[in-house]
Enzyme design. Sequence first.
Site, mmCIF file in Angstrom:
data_model
loop_
_atom_site.group_PDB
_atom_site.id
_atom_site.type_symbol
_atom_site.label_atom_id
_atom_site.label_comp_id
_atom_site.label_asym_id
_atom_site.label_seq_id
_atom_site.Cartn_x
_atom_site.Cartn_y
_atom_site.Cartn_z
ATOM 1 N N GLY A 474 54.240 43.327 29.790
ATOM 2 C CA GLY A 474 54.174 44.226 30.881
ATOM 3 C C GLY A 474 54.465 43.893 32.148
ATOM 4 O O GLY A 474 55.093 44.771 32.855
ATOM 5 N N GLU A 713 47.977 37.551 38.683
ATOM 6 C CA GLU A 713 46.575 37.257 38.941
ATOM 7 C C GLU A 713 46.042 37.265 40.313
ATOM 8 O O GLU A 713 45.029 37.714 40.703
ATOM 9 C CB GLU A 713 45.911 36.385 38.034
ATOM 10 C CG GLU A 713 46.343 36.474 36.472
ATOM 11 C CD GLU A 713 45.908 35.355 35.725
ATOM 12 O OE1 GLU A 713 44.877 35.158 35.195
ATOM 13 O OE2 GLU A 713 47.069 34.554 35.270
HETATM 14 MO MO1 MOS Z 1 45.428 35.977 32.236
HETATM 15 S S1 MOS Z 1 43.252 36.530 32.526
HETATM 16 O O1 MOS Z 1 45.556 34.291 32.169
HETATM 17 O O2 MOS Z 1 45.815 37.072 30.899
#
Ligand code: MOS
Length: 754
Positions: A474, A713
């Site tokens: 995504g 992240e």
């Molecule tokens: Mo991420 S928590 O490495 O999909």
Amino acid sequence: MEQDSNAQTATPSKVIGVATQRIDAPLKTTGTAVYTSDHHLPGMVYAWPVTATISRGTILSVDASEAQSMPGVLAVYTHKNIGPLYRTPPTVGFSMRQQEHRPPLENLEVYYYGQYVAVAVAQTMEQARAAAEAIKVTYQPETPNVATKLLGTPLTTPGMHPGSHRGDAAAAFAQAPVKHDAVYSSPAETHNPIELHATVADYRDGKYTLYETSQAVVNHRDVMAAVLGVPPGNVRVITRFLGSGFGGKLWPWPHSALAAACSHNLQRPVKLVISRSMMFESVGHRPAIEQQIQLGAETNGKLTAIVQNYVNHTSMIDDYAEGCGEATPLLYSCANLKITSGLARRNVGTPTAMRGPGAVPGLWALESAMDELAWQLKMDPVQLRLLNEPAVDESNGKPFSSRHLKECLTVGAEKFGWSQRKPAIGSMKNAQGATLGWGVAACSWGAMRSDAETMVELLANGRARVTCGTQDIGGGTYTIFAQLVSHETGLPLNKIDVALGDTKLPPGPVSGGSWTTATVIPAVLQATQNAVRSLLMLAASSPDGYFAGSHAADMEMSDGFVQPKGQPAKRVAFGEILGRANVKAVFGNAKSEGTLGRETKYSFHSFGAHFVEITWQPEIARLRVSRVVTVIDAGRMINPRPARNQIEGAIVMGVGMAMLEDTQYDPRSGAPINANLADYLLPVNADCPKIDVTFLDYPDYHLDALGARGVGEIGLAGVAPAIAGAVYHATGIRVRSLPIRIEDLLAAPQTASA
Ligand code: MOS
């Protein structure tokens, strides 16, 4: 604004760094993108699991007699007849990853609420579900332990596990003129991608085709081959599109083995889509965590000691360690540091990585503590951070490949208007008279590349095709591949086809750790260059060709055409060269070796800063995050458009982490009792602040040729402590236990104080 000395500017490109719409956007917006549960195979039937209604104990009996005679029911499987399902062996390196190692229905033991205890298969999903609900299971229950108190409770090891350390943190803390010592907690958080976990399993002729909701098809294949007891070549895993994962879909969960076993046993394709409530039980979650942070400082704010002791819960059957100490040793300069950690067993499903695992909860604690220290020092929290900027990664002495945290803070402060901040608690008001609170936090996330293989084809029809066994979860990976091929060939994006998400393709990386983009860059560039070389050799060598008698070394590909170097007037469309030579396609293969798990010269990390404004109306107890300014230093953005989307989404997730998300386990049954999207609170549009994202965009050429580090992240790290700091600034209440609830703030002082 200060200039960073190690700043490098990016080389120009027509596609790299250009905000580009996702090439798969039309498929998604027209509903034609095929997700896992969209697969309908001839003769397909449906499986529905039966889940344990206790969280600790033993199964005494499973009575499926009524279920078996219900309409459409084909089979009921329990531990007696599911057939062999194996445990994965320990492996070396980054493969065969699985978080819950116990295969489903292995025995009669129950370790968590929602554990699969049987599975019904029927002609329709409704029939399968009705049958599953008619299966009567009796248990010998035992008292479960789902306690959220973690520090100081029994651990899986005799003592705390030592982590990063330097100097003498205990002595330095004891002697520090300014001390802060507090415990920060965060609850279990459940991944709630809109797409439910699903498997469509098709067993025939000894081979399995598994359509999966997976962030890592290659690993999924290897794990499932081990679990099913067949060679990896007999398993094919396909994930063309993913309705997000956030880490919850990184590694295989037991439903995948259940679906595969049902298909094997019935010799028919089987679809298994888990329910939203099962999403809270058996496919991982971010564990509950308690962290003690001790900070020692000089009166001028210079850090002298950092201590972090933390415990996360794990399941009864697996050890999942949340690496909360990941960012702590490198974010600030401090001669004395010590990190210890431990795991405490609870009767919950096995936890797993959730967006920014380790760093996100770790920074919730560290950055909250830094904010508290700034208050104690009566120092601006931005200044406190600038003052403690390290010259190198003090955890290993390595230079940072590219670090611009100070600029994140100064640019963010400028954009936010931080200089207007009045430090007194509750002293800032908006035009409507509501109280404003301002908070700030820094963030960091590791950067790395793993291994990747790709193939690029240039075809006689004038199109290019790039293939790799990674997947687009995504975030825009399809588009990145097309951009990379376009960058090397000059072909427009609409002439480039990208095939991902299939283990038949050259093995690609997991979509995790925000490292996919950096990982695939070297392999795609090299594969494209190899294909172009083959094309140029063909152009020069074909006796009847356009460029007969030329040397490949004197030719180039530019804007999708082949030409003698620097002579666009003589260019020929590459497809015509292939056509005249009667060659269908030229190929380029490449394999790149990553940095992951290998010794590197530099410390690779991304950095950022969040500036948050909250609005607090004590008379109606209304708390809203009204404004967020975020500055991210994550290398060069290959595609700033989905990159911005990643950070904006992460900030919204940060609002959820700070104020809403909380998986609650019933202490009597161990059931996650808010296991639905009505009771598990997530931010909705009304909860979303105004978000302003800036990318510093300094390329990190130590990591890859285009200077990308990857993004996603890092956007979540630091949001919760910035919000908690803003809440304190508005209310004078320091919340150290997430989520921040209105109840926490009801005792808030109503008047300004110094
Ligand atoms: Mo991420 S928590 O490495 O999909």
